[in-house]
Scaffold this active site. Sequence first.
Site, mmCIF file in Angstrom:
data_model
loop_
_atom_site.group_PDB
_atom_site.id
_atom_site.type_symbol
_atom_site.label_atom_id
_atom_site.label_comp_id
_atom_site.label_asym_id
_atom_site.label_seq_id
_atom_site.Cartn_x
_atom_site.Cartn_y
_atom_site.Cartn_z
ATOM 1 N N CYS A 180 -5.066 -7.445 -3.540
ATOM 2 C CA CYS A 180 -5.571 -7.124 -2.208
ATOM 3 C C CYS A 180 -6.600 -8.176 -1.828
ATOM 4 C CB CYS A 180 -6.205 -5.735 -2.208
ATOM 5 S SG CYS A 180 -6.912 -5.231 -0.618
ATOM 6 N N HIS A 181 -6.685 -8.482 -0.542
ATOM 7 C CA HIS A 181 -7.585 -9.537 -0.088
ATOM 8 C C HIS A 181 -8.939 -9.018 0.371
ATOM 9 C CE1 HIS A 181 -4.723 -8.495 3.299
ATOM 10 N NE2 HIS A 181 -5.871 -8.009 3.699
ATOM 11 N N HIS A 201 -9.845 -0.658 -1.859
ATOM 12 C CA HIS A 201 -10.407 -0.301 -0.563
ATOM 13 C C HIS A 201 -11.661 0.560 -0.681
ATOM 14 C CE1 HIS A 201 -6.461 -1.035 1.905
ATOM 15 N NE2 HIS A 201 -6.876 -2.101 1.232
ATOM 16 N N ASN A 242 0.840 -1.197 0.000
ATOM 17 C CA ASN A 242 0.000 0.000 0.000
ATOM 18 C C ASN A 242 0.877 1.249 0.000
ATOM 19 O OD1 ASN A 242 -2.672 -1.016 0.013
ATOM 20 N ND2 ASN A 242 -2.421 -1.633 2.154
#
Length: 441
Positions: free
Chosen positions: A167-168, A197, A146
Amino acid sequence: MRIVLVGAGSVEFTRNLLGDFLSYPELRDVELVLHDIDPDRLATAERMAHWTADALGARPRISAHLERRAALEDADFVVDTIQVGGARATQIDFDVPARYGLRYTINDTIGVGGVMRGLRSIPVVLGIVDDMADVCPDALFLNYTNPMAMLVRAVDDDAGFPTVGLCHSVYWTVHRLAGYLDVPFEEVDALSAGVNHLAWVLRLEHRGRDLYPDLAEFVEERRVPDDDLVRAELYRRFGWYPTESSEHHAEYSPWFIPKGDLAKELNVPIGEYLQRVANHLDEYAETKRRLDAAEPFEIERSGEYAAVIVHAIATGEPARIVANLPNHVDPGGLGGAALISNLPADACVEVPALVDGLGVHPTSVGPLPEQCAAYIGHAVDCQALTVAAVARQDRDLVYHAVMTDPLVQAQLTLDEVWRMTDELIEAEAEWMPTWLDGAVE
């Protein structure tokens, strides 16, 4: 096949990734190369890699390198998990804004913390990619670091090098929603889109049945757990469920943390990431102790996409993932069509993708719902301004990027924005580039 892990000193994450890679029978004899700038962490990662391989009955070739170019030589895949500045820089990202009355939960993606991480990380990541262009020009760069969207966008703007951000958050959001609705995760189909996000679940189905009516009932009956109340409130207002955690979303808008006791009422964990960083340091010490004592570790598939991508490309066996890519990527020869049509073409977006023997193929999802696109607009602006600040070496753009932070907009004057930004740059000078009067050439 040569897989390089850059930032391998993040030992717990490295262990999870290695467990994912080596759990595939077809990947058990790959070459695994570990790189980190911290000798102690690199040595610990190498020990962990050998332990993981032995525990899984795999026979990879494992090596460790402090010198980056040597590690990258002839790589097929490069997985980036670096954190420039580590725990000390993260603490500063919280402490300086706190003196101005700003409270954050994670502070690593957009806003003040995202901008500072971007300034620290973009030059390093571009250096990695420059090395890759020289010593492994055909490799695929898989980025976990990030601020995800800023880094993928910076690489695309600067070098156009093949890069996928991973990304999870979507995986675990769908996992959690399946649990809310008491349906098996493996039987749920989901489609999401947005930016990292700040994406939205646009379709959620169980064996072809729309799950959104059930989710609406679940939310309206106030059955949402206490740690997910912010997302539930956003879902009520926007009509689509966000893909990132409540603690992140609380700092992505001005409607929660600055509003009196609302953060407490909605269980917003102020400073949660600082505790996570402290836990990581404790976990590292415990990992070293257990390795010394020859104690076993638990190995389970983590759901991370890096191993899924490598396996699909190596075997040709198709897989579905969620990927962060430039919005202008042209899926299927669509004549330059954007992946998300109502976001800027030069943005980094998060969309579904298919992976097979030919590579990663993103899905064009068309427009986001208007309200959802508007909500994430400030994140795209923060991407653009931070990446441009580094590319042009323009300090004014750093202030402008910080100004996009919704919490900054809700709480600070412009004079305070300038003073706080100057304090952050000075406090983090050892990781800042020279054009910001820092120590990094």
